[in-house]
Design a protein around this motif. Structure first.
Motif, PDB file in Angstrom:
ATOM      1  N   ALA A 235      -1.029  36.803  75.293  1.00  0.00           N
ATOM      2  CA  ALA A 235      -2.379  37.339  75.429  1.00  0.00           C
ATOM      3  C   ALA A 235      -2.681  37.666  76.888  1.00  0.00           C
ATOM      4  O   ALA A 235      -3.190  38.749  77.206  1.00  0.00           O
TER       5      ALA A 235
ATOM      6  N   LEU B 204       9.786  31.697  80.318  1.00  0.00           N
ATOM      7  CA  LEU B 204       9.089  32.182  79.124  1.00  0.00           C
ATOM      8  C   LEU B 204       8.226  33.393  79.444  1.00  0.00           C
ATOM      9  O   LEU B 204       8.159  34.347  78.667  1.00  0.00           O
TER      10      LEU B 204
ATOM     11  N   GLN C  23      -3.737  42.292  70.965  1.00  0.00           N
ATOM     12  CA  GLN C  23      -4.149  40.886  71.034  1.00  0.00           C
ATOM     13  C   GLN C  23      -4.212  40.272  69.646  1.00  0.00           C
ATOM     14  O   GLN C  23      -3.873  39.095  69.466  1.00  0.00           O
TER      15      GLN C  23
ATOM     16  N   ASN D  29      -0.698  39.434  68.751  1.00  0.00           N
ATOM     17  CA  ASN D  29      -0.296  38.220  69.471  1.00  0.00           C
ATOM     18  C   ASN D  29      -0.865  36.983  68.787  1.00  0.00           C
ATOM     19  O   ASN D  29      -0.192  35.981  68.604  1.00  0.00           O
TER      20      ASN D  29
ATOM     21  N   LEU E  53       1.013  33.610  66.838  1.00  0.00           N
ATOM     22  CA  LEU E  53       0.753  32.240  67.277  1.00  0.00           C
ATOM     23  C   LEU E  53       0.122  31.445  66.141  1.00  0.00           C
ATOM     24  O   LEU E  53       0.486  30.301  65.869  1.00  0.00           O
TER      25      LEU E  53
ATOM     26  N   PHE F 133       9.424  27.917  65.933  1.00  0.00           N
ATOM     27  CA  PHE F 133       8.861  27.829  67.295  1.00  0.00           C
ATOM     28  C   PHE F 133       9.976  27.980  68.322  1.00  0.00           C
ATOM     29  O   PHE F 133       9.850  28.708  69.304  1.00  0.00           O
TER      30      PHE F 133
ATOM     31  N   TYR G 159      11.184  31.520  68.602  1.00  0.00           N
ATOM     32  CA  TYR G 159      10.181  32.438  69.148  1.00  0.00           C
ATOM     33  C   TYR G 159       9.875  32.145  70.617  1.00  0.00           C
ATOM     34  O   TYR G 159       9.745  33.041  71.433  1.00  0.00           O
ATOM     35  N   TYR G 160       9.785  30.836  70.965  1.00  0.00           N
ATOM     36  CA  TYR G 160       9.382  30.478  72.326  1.00  0.00           C
ATOM     37  C   TYR G 160      10.530  29.939  73.169  1.00  0.00           C
ATOM     38  O   TYR G 160      10.317  29.529  74.306  1.00  0.00           O
TER      39      TYR G 160
ATOM     40  N   GLU H  46      -7.802  32.216  70.072  1.00  0.00           N
ATOM     41  CA  GLU H  46      -7.173  31.911  71.363  1.00  0.00           C
ATOM     42  C   GLU H  46      -6.693  33.173  72.058  1.00  0.00           C
ATOM     43  O   GLU H  46      -6.870  33.340  73.262  1.00  0.00           O
ATOM     44  N   ALA H  47      -6.074  34.082  71.305  1.00  0.00           N
ATOM     45  CA  ALA H  47      -5.574  35.317  71.909  1.00  0.00           C
ATOM     46  C   ALA H  47      -6.730  36.141  72.460  1.00  0.00           C
ATOM     47  O   ALA H  47      -6.640  36.718  73.542  1.00  0.00           O
TER      48      ALA H  47
END
Lengths: 397, 292
Positions: free
Chosen positions: A230, A254, B6, B9, B13, B207, B210-211, B252-253
């Motif tokens: 974001a 990241l 956004q 995104n 998440l 997770f 992705y992260y 949050e985004a």
């Protein structure tokens, strides 16, 4: 949330108990100080090293010790004014209380003329008062926090360092962005939980704007975050030509990866906090292309002085020296040069000579001390190419 | 365009939050316990997936399955050892035990393998970015969303079409009456923990893919966020957890997208407080009475 509270109660208990242990250790050490020998012979000058040889950041302390030992071997071949330097090492276990104890032991028991240490700013700060009180010079090879040498506008006259300080890296990055990358606007993304990151960002901004650049976006994250998409989308829509990212490698990896996924292809740049093999694992080789860091030194630098050091180091340890090895090596030469000029092993005279160091040629650049006992010297810029750090250029202050 | 990006995104998440929230909500629905160790089961799932991929050279789906199986077992063991003896104790005792189990798993993992982070291999799944009307969607976020939806449909089928699902609904409605009807309450509760923990394990692997970065304390914040998501949707209600997770991700985004990225975590917990004040039963709380 409950859990966090519990964790903090637990942590504060741990801290208090470790402080108590520290106090006990201190009194014990004082008790045994009479059993030490005195000063060594006439042709030996004792130097103390209070380093992180075990514990959390053991690799930093061990690297410095390797550099120091190599340099002292070379220095002792010729000797200083007919005398030999002898290194006395103590392990501070990566702990501030142990670092204080170590400094007391080195001064009272081993009667050293100067102390080298420690790798981190915290452990060095724990020795500053001891060095000041006993009038023994203290040199940190890699403690970059400005308050080590200058606290509240007052210079600690017995404390020195071999590395540049945090804000300097930001200035160098700004100069590099404007002069070499020819960018006119930049975005800044900082780790708002780190003083290191904030310090670098503030000096980058000041210097970048002074040279006619424009900051188009300023965003922040907190250490341990994992999703930066974001924030990065917001940065992307501000259309920066360059992103300054002074953080530590875990988050930086990241961020760079996610930025490239979102199509933000502009150059990224950071400081020595990026310097870890984990960075490449997390971000991936491809995403790291077109990123730069400022660092103390690079073993790929073609400078003959550096290549000579790399060769000697490889011969002794059979591996390529990192920045900590280089700064440990330089610290020994920095001190040896001052002892030579002082013409005596008197700690106060050594301190005066150290403060007057000017244009001393070292592996990590030519060193001149400013009035705060902070070196004014060049920083090395490295570029990531397919996961490897390539020497790019040197920037002088 | 930025707004749509956004949203994309936020949904990727949010689907991770949703997967974790499902486990919270199922366990709460059946034993009225906030299982704080759930975020740590998610962490264990991420590490099982990591070692399955790097040491056993498994592909994505076998690793996902292995992580789900290991986590299901872990969930059952936690329930049997830590929560079952406290079934008739006060709720606060069970809650404190849950915090203890959580700390035990976190620091136990650090003791066994150290605190250093690991990086998931990035070559496991094709990572292509698809561009649609100026919005970049990575193939991995699509995968996350699809896996989450498939798992949720599967869960609905289990709850509504199988015998064990019927038993779960019965125990959730009234465990004493269920016992009188000949339902094995202990086994049903264990099954709930197994299914919830398996979902957390799956979330852990996703997770990681992705992260990339995983570490022993990675479960704390996603665990708390998933708890907020579960409350937002109405704790104990399965579709509520899914919607709550997605909504929280999007919120949050958007907060970060407006330039308040440092407020992001704060806003998540403000949402929790507002929901507790104005609609304690959550968004889905009134319409759906069924709880599992």
């Amino acid at each position: 949330m409950r859990k966090k509270k519990l964790v903090s109660v637990f942590l504060s208990l741990m801290i208090t108990s470790s402080l108590m242990v520290g106090c006990n250790g201190g009194s014990q050490n004082n008790g045994t100080s009479s059993s030490g020998n005195n000063g060594g012979g006439d042709d030996i000058i004792k130097i103390g090293a209070d380093l992180e040889l075990s514990g959390g950041v053991a690799s930093f302390g061990q690297s410095i010790a390797e550099g120091l030992e190599l340099a002292l071997e070379e220095i002792n071949k010729e000797g200083i004014n007919g005398k030999e330097l002898k290194l006395v090492k103590v392990d501070n276990k990566s702990d501030a209380a142990e670092a204080t104890n170590g400094a007391i032991k080195l001064i009272s028991q081993d009667q050293v003329k100067a102390i080298i240490g420690s790798a981190t700013s915290t452990n060095t700060l724990a020795q500053v008062q001891v060095a000041q009180d006993n009038k023994i010079p203290l040199i940190t090879p890699t403690g970059t926090n400005p308050t080590i040498t200058n606290k509240g506008g007052k210079v600690n006259d017995f404390v020195f360092r071999t590395c540049f300080i945090d804000p300097f890296q930001g200035t160098v990055a700004a100069k590099f962005a404007i002069n070499d990358l020819k960018v006119k606007n930049a975005a800044i993304l900082i780790d708002s939980s780190s003083d290191y990151s904030k310090g670098l960002a503030a000096s980058f901004k000041k210097s970048f704007e002074k040279d006619g650049g424009k900051i188009v976006a300023e965003e922040a994250y907190v250490a341990k975050d994992t999703d930066f998409r974001a924030t990065l989308t917001r940065i992307k829509s501000a259309n920066p030509e360059f992103v300054f990212l002074p953080g530590y490698y875990e988050e930086v990896g990241l961020i760079v990866k996610q930025a490239r996924e979102l199509g933000l292809k502009v150059p990224f740049m950071g400081g020595d906090g990026w310097d870890s093999p984990k960075l490449v694992e997390i971000a991936g080789k491809e995403a790291l292309n077109n990123t730069f860091i400022t660092n103390h030194y690079s073993s790929n630098d073609p400078d003959p002085k550096i290549q000579e050091f790399v060769k000697a180091f490889k011969a002794k340890y059979n591996k390529s020296p990192d920045a900590f090895n280089a700064l440990g090596y330089d610290t020994a030469y920095f001190l040896a040069d001052a002892i030579k000029r002082a013409g005596s092993a008197d700690p106060v005279k050594i301190k005066e000579a150290l403060a007057k160091t000017k244009d001393l040629s070292l592996v990590s650049g030519t060193l001149t001390l400013d009035k705060n006992h902070d070196p004014v010297k060049s920083a090395t810029i490295l570029e990531y190419k397919d996961g490897e750090q390539q020497f790019k250029t040197k920037v002088n202050p | 365009m930025e707004l749509i990006q956004q949203l994309v995104n936020g949904i990727s998440l949010g689907s991770i939050y949703a997967l974790i929230a499902l486990g919270y909500t199922m366990v709460y629905g059946i034993v009225r316990l906030i299982n704080f160790a759930h975020g740590d089961v998610f962490m264990v799932g991420a590490f099982v997936g990591f070692y399955a991929i790097t040491s056993l050279n498994l592909g994505f789906f076998p690793a996902l399955l292995l992580a789900m199986v290991v986590c299901a077992l872990l969930g059952v063991i936690i329930e049997r050892i830590a929560y079952k003896p406290l079934r008739n104790a006060t709720r606060i005792a069970a809650l404190i035990t849950a915090i203890g189990v959580s700390l035990f798993i976190e620091y136990g993992t650090i003791y066994v393998r150290g605190a250093q982070p690991e990086a998931y291999p990035s070559t496991l799944l094709p990572d292509k970015s698809i561009e649609v009307f100026g919005v970049t969607i990575s193939s991995q976020s699509l995968l996350i969303l699809c896996t989450s939806i498939v798992l949720m449909i599967l869960l609905q089928l289990i709850v509504h079409k199988t015998k064990i699902g019927k038993a779960m609904r019965a125990v959730s409605y009234d465990s004493e009456a269920a016992r009188l009807m000949g339902i094995n309450v202990d086994n049903t509760i264990s099954a709930t923990f197994a299914i919830g923990s398996a979902l957390a394990g799956a979330a852990g692997v996703i997770f990681g893919i992705y992260y990339i970065k995983i570490e022993p304390l990675m479960g704390i914040i996603p665990g708390l966020k998933a708890f907020v998501a579960a409350v937002l949707g109405g704790i104990g209600i399965i579709p509520g957890a899914m919607v709550g997770g997605l909504a929280l991700g999007v919120i949050e985004a958007l907060v970060s997208g407006l330039g308040y990225s440092l407020w992001r975590d704060g806003v998540a917990f403000i949402v929790l407080i507002l929901i507790l004040i104005f609609r304690p039963s959550g968004l889905f709380g009134k319409n759906v009475r069924e709880k599992v």
